[in-house]
Design an enzyme around this catalytic site. Structure first.
Site, PDB file in Angstrom:
ATOM      1  N   CYS A 137      -3.098   4.089   2.560  1.00 58.53           N
ATOM      2  CA  CYS A 137      -3.767   4.490   1.314  1.00 58.53           C
ATOM      3  C   CYS A 137      -3.660   3.394   0.261  1.00 58.53           C
ATOM      4  O   CYS A 137      -2.608   3.232  -0.376  1.00 58.53           O
ATOM      5  CB  CYS A 137      -3.150   5.797   0.811  1.00 58.53           C
ATOM      6  SG  CYS A 137      -3.842   6.342  -0.763  1.00 58.53           S
ATOM      7  N   CYS A 140      -2.976   4.587  -3.285  1.00 58.65           N
ATOM      8  CA  CYS A 140      -1.586   4.971  -3.538  1.00 58.65           C
ATOM      9  C   CYS A 140      -0.689   3.744  -3.645  1.00 58.65           C
ATOM     10  O   CYS A 140       0.189   3.681  -4.493  1.00 58.65           O
ATOM     11  CB  CYS A 140      -1.038   5.844  -2.404  1.00 58.65           C
ATOM     12  SG  CYS A 140      -2.175   7.057  -1.765  1.00 58.65           S
ATOM     13  N   ASP A 141      -0.876   2.769  -2.774  1.00 53.97           N
ATOM     14  CA  ASP A 141       0.127   1.712  -2.617  1.00 53.97           C
ATOM     15  C   ASP A 141      -0.345   0.300  -2.967  1.00 53.97           C
ATOM     16  O   ASP A 141       0.463  -0.632  -2.969  1.00 53.97           O
ATOM     17  CB  ASP A 141       0.636   1.714  -1.163  1.00 53.97           C
ATOM     18  CG  ASP A 141       1.284   3.046  -0.814  1.00 53.97           C
ATOM     19  OD1 ASP A 141       1.936   3.619  -1.695  1.00 53.97           O
ATOM     20  OD2 ASP A 141       1.118   3.515   0.322  1.00 53.97           O
TER      21      ASP A 141
END
Ligand code: NAP
Length: 314
Positions: A137, A140-141
């Site tokens: 993701c 997200c990261d």
């Protein structure tokens, strides 16, 4: 034969959508029962740092966040079963759901929040660096790879979108695809090829992820050419596997309407499925946003819609 449990709301799944639905349903005095499934807490339990879930000034951990959501659900009166729903009958009313341990629920409403799973390559070294350089993701990261070199694996819309997104942080993004043409839409491909930070490597698969085992941190990828089997190395700090997601919907095939990829279809601006009283929230119905916060929002919607539906039946 086990006794039937007659309830107002059954929630299937224990990610952000499921727990948020539980919190809202419990606070509406609907005494929801939640069956947590095979991976209690869902996808967030396999991530580490979370910086994009609102309400926390400091970085928090995915598994901790899910524990807190569980605690909150219990504190307001949710009954949680560490069990797996194995069979549903949505033709009868109340709806019938059976679990692995033999429980039989008869519920006025069902909220499906069984989530989705990122597809992984399935290489042994991938497990070692998941959450420590390997992610599924970018939203997200990606932030954790500021001014670093990253790779994206895949050739579909997700891979191209992730590669483009990562250019906001990374110094260089390499897209690695197993064929010599992308599956992604033309417009996305055009953006990809025009971006000076992105380089595409064709006809390569990942043979191995290599890094520091002690830290742990990813350092490079061993690539295998799909045409001549030659092996090469690419130095990277991060790798984003973007080879698709699978919604966890096998239980609901032919029970509620789904799209061609088996995501549950809901009515516009609603979480109601093709059956009145059955709702779907989170990644099980969302292939676009896939965020904890959007899943939680949909969980809230589903509980409010369930409450309204139950009231209309009285
Ligand atoms: P996808 O379209 O199924 O693409 C998966 C990609 O990963 C393909 O390029 C595939 O290669 C590659 N792949 C699969 N298994 C692999 C393996 N073991 N090793 C290496 N490569 C592998 O998945 P997606 O990109 O996640 O998209 C899923 C659905 O969501 C699609 O319908 C897509 O259009 C939609 N979506 C839409 C948007 C948007 O509209 N903005 C954004 C994201 C996703 P091959 O090409 O060789 O098969």
């Amino acid at each position: 034969m086990k006794e039937k449990i007659n309830i107002e709301v059954l929630i299937i799944g224990s990610g952000p959508a499921g727990y948020t639905a539980a919190i809202y349903a419990a606070r509406a005095n609907l005494r929801p029962h939640l069956v947590s499934g095979l991976e209690p807490g869902g996808q967030l339990t396999i991530t580490t740092d979370v910086e994009n879930y609102p309400g926390y000034g400091d970085t928090i951990q995915g598994p901790w966040l899910m524990e807190e959501m569980k605690k909150q659900s219990l504190n307001v009166g949710t009954i949680i079963h560490n069990d797996l729903v194995t069979e549903v009958d949505f033709n009868s009313y109340p709806f019938i759901s059976k679990t692995d341990s033999g429980l039989i629920f008869e519920s006025k409403t069902v909220i499906i929040s069984t989530g989705a799973q990122a597809r992984w390559l399935g290489i042994k070294s991938e497990e070692k660096f998941k959450g420590y350089g390997i992610s599924a993701c970018a939203t997200c990261d990606g932030f954790f790879f500021k001014d670093q070199k990253v790779a994206v694996i895949g050739g579909g819309n997700s891979a191209v979108e992730e590669a483009l997104y990562l250019t906001n942080f990374a110094s260089k993004v390499t897209l690695i695809h197993r064929r010599d043409e992308l599956r992604a839409e033309k417009i996305l491909q055009d953006r990809l090829f025009k971006n000076p930070k992105i380089n595409v490597i064709w006809n390569k698969t990942i043979k191995e992820f290599i890094g520091n085992d002690k830290k742990p941190s990813l350092e490079s990828l061993v690539l295998k050419d799909t045409k001549d089997n030659s092996v090469s190395k690419l130095s990277v700090n991060g790798a984003f596997v973007a080879i698709g997601h699978d919604p966890s919907t096998s239980l609901f095939i032919n029970k509620v309407q789904m799209d061609k990829d088996n995501y549950i279809i809901t009515k516009p601006d609603s979480t109601e499925t093709s059956i009145e009283g059955i709702y779907a929230a989170g990644d099980v119905k969302d292939k676009i946003y896939r965020q904890a916060v959007t899943a939680a929002g949909m969980g809230c919607m589903a509980a409010l819609e369930a409450e309204k539906f139950i009231a209309s039946k009285k």
